[in-house]
Design a protein around this motif. Structure first.
Motif, PDB file in Angstrom:
ATOM      1  N   ASP A   1       3.004   5.240   3.855  1.00  0.00           N
ATOM      2  CA  ASP A   1       1.866   4.709   3.101  1.00  0.00           C
ATOM      3  C   ASP A   1       2.088   4.797   1.594  1.00  0.00           C
ATOM      4  OD1 ASP A   1      -0.222   6.297   5.529  1.00  0.00           O
ATOM      5  OD2 ASP A   1       0.193   4.136   5.378  1.00  0.00           O
ATOM      6  N   SER A   2       3.152   5.471   1.189  1.00  0.00           N
ATOM      7  CA  SER A   2       3.446   5.610  -0.234  1.00  0.00           C
ATOM      8  C   SER A   2       3.718   4.242  -0.841  1.00  0.00           C
ATOM      9  CB  SER A   2       4.663   6.510  -0.444  1.00  0.00           C
ATOM     10  OG  SER A   2       4.419   7.811   0.012  1.00  0.00           O
ATOM     11  N   ALA A   3       3.009   3.941  -1.930  1.00  0.00           N
ATOM     12  CA  ALA A   3       3.141   2.641  -2.571  1.00  0.00           C
ATOM     13  C   ALA A   3       2.220   2.600  -3.784  1.00  0.00           C
ATOM     14  CB  ALA A   3       2.747   1.519  -1.609  1.00  0.00           C
ATOM     15  N   ILE A   4       2.352   1.539  -4.543  1.00  0.00           N
ATOM     16  CA  ILE A   4       1.339   1.232  -5.552  1.00  0.00           C
ATOM     17  C   ILE A   4       0.281   0.388  -4.852  1.00  0.00           C
ATOM     18  CG2 ILE A   4       0.816   0.123  -7.736  1.00  0.00           C
ATOM     19  CD1 ILE A   4       3.714   0.637  -8.554  1.00  0.00           C
ATOM     20  N   TYR A   5      -0.948   0.816  -4.969  1.00  0.00           N
ATOM     21  CA  TYR A   5      -2.061   0.115  -4.337  1.00  0.00           C
ATOM     22  C   TYR A   5      -2.789  -0.715  -5.397  1.00  0.00           C
ATOM     23  CZ  TYR A   5      -1.485   2.580   0.043  1.00  0.00           C
ATOM     24  OH  TYR A   5      -0.987   3.045   1.236  1.00  0.00           O
ATOM     25  N   TYR A   6      -2.942  -1.992  -5.090  1.00  0.00           N
ATOM     26  CA  TYR A   6      -3.571  -2.929  -6.011  1.00  0.00           C
ATOM     27  C   TYR A   6      -4.907  -3.399  -5.459  1.00  0.00           C
ATOM     28  CZ  TYR A   6       1.039  -3.305  -8.188  1.00  0.00           C
ATOM     29  OH  TYR A   6       2.226  -3.029  -8.813  1.00  0.00           O
ATOM     30  N   CYS A   7      -5.908  -3.301  -6.279  1.00  0.00           N
ATOM     31  CA  CYS A   7      -7.202  -3.879  -5.925  1.00  0.00           C
ATOM     32  C   CYS A   7      -7.116  -5.389  -6.093  1.00  0.00           C
ATOM     33  CB  CYS A   7      -8.279  -3.306  -6.825  1.00  0.00           C
ATOM     34  SG  CYS A   7      -9.949  -3.900  -6.431  1.00  0.00           S
ATOM     35  N   HIS A   8      -7.668  -6.098  -5.140  1.00  0.00           N
ATOM     36  CA  HIS A   8      -7.654  -7.563  -5.166  1.00  0.00           C
ATOM     37  C   HIS A   8      -9.070  -8.089  -4.996  1.00  0.00           C
ATOM     38  CE1 HIS A   8      -7.567 -11.445  -2.854  1.00  0.00           C
ATOM     39  NE2 HIS A   8      -6.817 -11.762  -3.914  1.00  0.00           N
ATOM     40  N   LEU A   9      -9.382  -9.100  -5.775  1.00  0.00           N
ATOM     41  CA  LEU A   9     -10.689  -9.750  -5.704  1.00  0.00           C
ATOM     42  C   LEU A   9     -10.481 -11.252  -5.621  1.00  0.00           C
ATOM     43  CD1 LEU A   9     -13.817  -9.886  -6.089  1.00  0.00           C
ATOM     44  CD2 LEU A   9     -13.381  -9.944  -8.549  1.00  0.00           C
ATOM     45  N   ARG A  10     -11.167 -11.873  -4.684  1.00  0.00           N
ATOM     46  CA  ARG A  10     -11.210 -13.329  -4.632  1.00  0.00           C
ATOM     47  C   ARG A  10     -12.677 -13.736  -4.823  1.00  0.00           C
ATOM     48  NH1 ARG A  10      -8.004 -16.368  -0.089  1.00  0.00           N
ATOM     49  NH2 ARG A  10      -6.360 -15.749  -1.550  1.00  0.00           N
ATOM     50  N   VAL A  11     -12.901 -14.537  -5.851  1.00  0.00           N
ATOM     51  CA  VAL A  11     -14.257 -14.999  -6.141  1.00  0.00           C
ATOM     52  C   VAL A  11     -14.193 -16.466  -6.538  1.00  0.00           C
ATOM     53  CG1 VAL A  11     -14.139 -14.088  -8.502  1.00  0.00           C
ATOM     54  CG2 VAL A  11     -16.357 -14.564  -7.475  1.00  0.00           C
ATOM     55  N   HIS A  12     -14.991 -17.279  -5.874  1.00  0.00           N
ATOM     56  CA  HIS A  12     -15.005 -18.732  -6.092  1.00  0.00           C
ATOM     57  C   HIS A  12     -13.604 -19.320  -5.961  1.00  0.00           C
ATOM     58  CE1 HIS A  12     -19.077 -18.011  -7.148  1.00  0.00           C
ATOM     59  NE2 HIS A  12     -18.812 -17.486  -8.332  1.00  0.00           N
ATOM     60  N   GLY A  13     -12.809 -18.773  -5.076  1.00  0.00           N
ATOM     61  CA  GLY A  13     -11.476 -19.280  -4.814  1.00  0.00           C
ATOM     62  C   GLY A  13     -10.392 -18.807  -5.759  1.00  0.00           C
ATOM     63  N   TYR A  14     -10.742 -18.013  -6.742  1.00  0.00           N
ATOM     64  CA  TYR A  14      -9.763 -17.491  -7.686  1.00  0.00           C
ATOM     65  C   TYR A  14      -9.435 -16.039  -7.342  1.00  0.00           C
ATOM     66  CZ  TYR A  14     -10.493 -21.603 -10.588  1.00  0.00           C
ATOM     67  OH  TYR A  14     -10.558 -22.891 -11.047  1.00  0.00           O
ATOM     68  N   ASP A  15      -8.158 -15.675  -7.562  1.00  0.00           N
ATOM     69  CA  ASP A  15      -7.667 -14.335  -7.268  1.00  0.00           C
ATOM     70  C   ASP A  15      -7.492 -13.519  -8.537  1.00  0.00           C
ATOM     71  OD1 ASP A  15      -5.708 -15.884  -4.794  1.00  0.00           O
ATOM     72  OD2 ASP A  15      -7.359 -14.516  -4.398  1.00  0.00           O
ATOM     73  N   TYR A  16      -7.916 -12.259  -8.452  1.00  0.00           N
ATOM     74  CA  TYR A  16      -7.769 -11.312  -9.555  1.00  0.00           C
ATOM     75  C   TYR A  16      -7.178 -10.024  -9.008  1.00  0.00           C
ATOM     76  CZ  TYR A  16     -10.992 -14.589 -11.739  1.00  0.00           C
ATOM     77  OH  TYR A  16     -11.581 -15.730 -12.225  1.00  0.00           O
ATOM     78  N   TRP A  17      -6.412  -9.341  -9.889  1.00  0.00           N
ATOM     79  CA  TRP A  17      -5.722  -8.126  -9.474  1.00  0.00           C
ATOM     80  C   TRP A  17      -5.995  -6.999 -10.449  1.00  0.00           C
ATOM     81  CZ3 TRP A  17      -3.167  -8.043  -4.879  1.00  0.00           C
ATOM     82  CH2 TRP A  17      -2.864  -9.275  -4.296  1.00  0.00           C
ATOM     83  N   GLY A  18      -6.059  -5.780  -9.898  1.00  0.00           N
ATOM     84  CA  GLY A  18      -6.120  -4.600 -10.729  1.00  0.00           C
ATOM     85  C   GLY A  18      -4.739  -4.220 -11.207  1.00  0.00           C
ATOM     86  N   GLN A  19      -4.689  -3.145 -11.983  1.00  0.00           N
ATOM     87  CA  GLN A  19      -3.424  -2.721 -12.587  1.00  0.00           C
ATOM     88  C   GLN A  19      -2.563  -1.916 -11.632  1.00  0.00           C
ATOM     89  OE1 GLN A  19      -6.304  -1.273 -13.084  1.00  0.00           O
ATOM     90  NE2 GLN A  19      -5.992   0.937 -13.083  1.00  0.00           N
ATOM     91  N   GLY A  20      -3.163  -1.446 -10.538  1.00  0.00           N
ATOM     92  CA  GLY A  20      -2.422  -0.664  -9.552  1.00  0.00           C
ATOM     93  C   GLY A  20      -2.588   0.825  -9.754  1.00  0.00           C
ATOM     94  N   THR A  21      -2.596   1.537  -8.641  1.00  0.00           N
ATOM     95  CA  THR A  21      -2.651   2.993  -8.679  1.00  0.00           C
ATOM     96  C   THR A  21      -1.650   3.542  -7.670  1.00  0.00           C
ATOM     97  OG1 THR A  21      -4.141   4.918  -8.549  1.00  0.00           O
ATOM     98  CG2 THR A  21      -4.562   3.135  -6.993  1.00  0.00           C
ATOM     99  N   GLN A  22      -0.903   4.556  -8.078  1.00  0.00           N
ATOM    100  CA  GLN A  22       0.173   5.079  -7.253  1.00  0.00           C
ATOM    101  C   GLN A  22      -0.364   6.045  -6.205  1.00  0.00           C
ATOM    102  OE1 GLN A  22       3.742   4.486  -7.492  1.00  0.00           O
ATOM    103  NE2 GLN A  22       3.648   5.541  -5.510  1.00  0.00           N
ATOM    104  N   VAL A  23       0.069   5.845  -4.979  1.00  0.00           N
ATOM    105  CA  VAL A  23      -0.197   6.796  -3.894  1.00  0.00           C
ATOM    106  C   VAL A  23       1.145   7.274  -3.375  1.00  0.00           C
ATOM    107  CG1 VAL A  23      -1.085   7.053  -1.545  1.00  0.00           C
ATOM    108  CG2 VAL A  23      -2.397   5.751  -3.245  1.00  0.00           C
ATOM    109  N   THR A  24       1.333   8.587  -3.393  1.00  0.00           N
ATOM    110  CA  THR A  24       2.572   9.193  -2.907  1.00  0.00           C
ATOM    111  C   THR A  24       2.233  10.201  -1.824  1.00  0.00           C
ATOM    112  OG1 THR A  24       3.625   8.916  -5.060  1.00  0.00           O
ATOM    113  CG2 THR A  24       4.652  10.453  -3.522  1.00  0.00           C
ATOM    114  N   VAL A  25       2.825  10.003  -0.663  1.00  0.00           N
ATOM    115  CA  VAL A  25       2.615  10.919   0.465  1.00  0.00           C
ATOM    116  C   VAL A  25       3.928  11.649   0.705  1.00  0.00           C
ATOM    117  CG1 VAL A  25       1.857  11.157   2.843  1.00  0.00           C
ATOM    118  CG2 VAL A  25       0.984   9.273   1.427  1.00  0.00           C
ATOM    119  N   SER A  26       3.914  12.939   0.406  1.00  0.00           N
ATOM    120  CA  SER A  26       5.145  13.710   0.491  1.00  0.00           C
ATOM    121  C   SER A  26       4.824  15.189   0.624  1.00  0.00           C
ATOM    122  CB  SER A  26       6.000  13.480  -0.756  1.00  0.00           C
ATOM    123  OG  SER A  26       7.143  14.304  -0.748  1.00  0.00           O
ATOM    124  N   SER A  27       5.701  15.888   1.337  1.00  0.00           N
ATOM    125  CA  SER A  27       5.539  17.331   1.446  1.00  0.00           C
ATOM    126  C   SER A  27       6.370  18.042   0.395  1.00  0.00           C
ATOM    127  CB  SER A  27       5.937  17.800   2.849  1.00  0.00           C
ATOM    128  OG  SER A  27       7.248  17.371   3.161  1.00  0.00           O
TER     129      SER A  27
END
Length: 115
Positions: free
Chosen positions: A89-115
């Motif tokens: 699941d480790s990755a940069i997670y991006y918020c995505h919004l579609r409104v009136h047919g247009y796509d928008y993206w967030g800047q991303g947030t890092q998720v790291t799963v590690s012991s």
């Protein structure tokens, strides 16, 4: 101008939990859908989950039963609760919004799963 602001990423051990948040400047009731994609190093960006204006949800098979997407319409915020996290699941997670047919993206947030 549509804005998306993410928060909540970080480092967590396998089996742990994190909650991501994404605040938008758009009313949740006006969206087509809003959710999350992720991108791991060397891989394509992939769909994770989304929620619609009426609250319908959809999940990638890889996260079903572990991740939950929900929203707070008063705060124009969508949340991704991630439980039983795995190394993959480790990755940069991006918020995505579609409104009136247009796509928008967030800047991303890092998720790291590690012991």
């Amino acid at each position: 101008q549509v804005q998306l602001v993410e928060s909540g990423g970080g480092l967590v051990q396998p089996g742990g939990s994190l909650r991501l948040s994404c605040v938008t400047s758009v009313s949740i009731f006006s969206i087509d859908r809003m959710g999350w994609y992720r991108q791991a190093p060397g891989k394509e960006r992939e769909f994770v989950a989304y929620i619609t204006a009426i609250g319908s949800t959809n999940y990638a098979d890889s996260v079903k039963g572990r991740f939950t997407i929900n929203r707070d319409v008063a705060k124009n915020t969508v949340y991704l609760q991630m439980n039983n996290l795995r190394a993959e699941d480790s990755a940069i997670y991006y918020c995505h919004l579609r409104v009136h047919g247009y796509d928008y993206w967030g800047q991303g947030t890092q998720v790291t799963v590690s012991s």
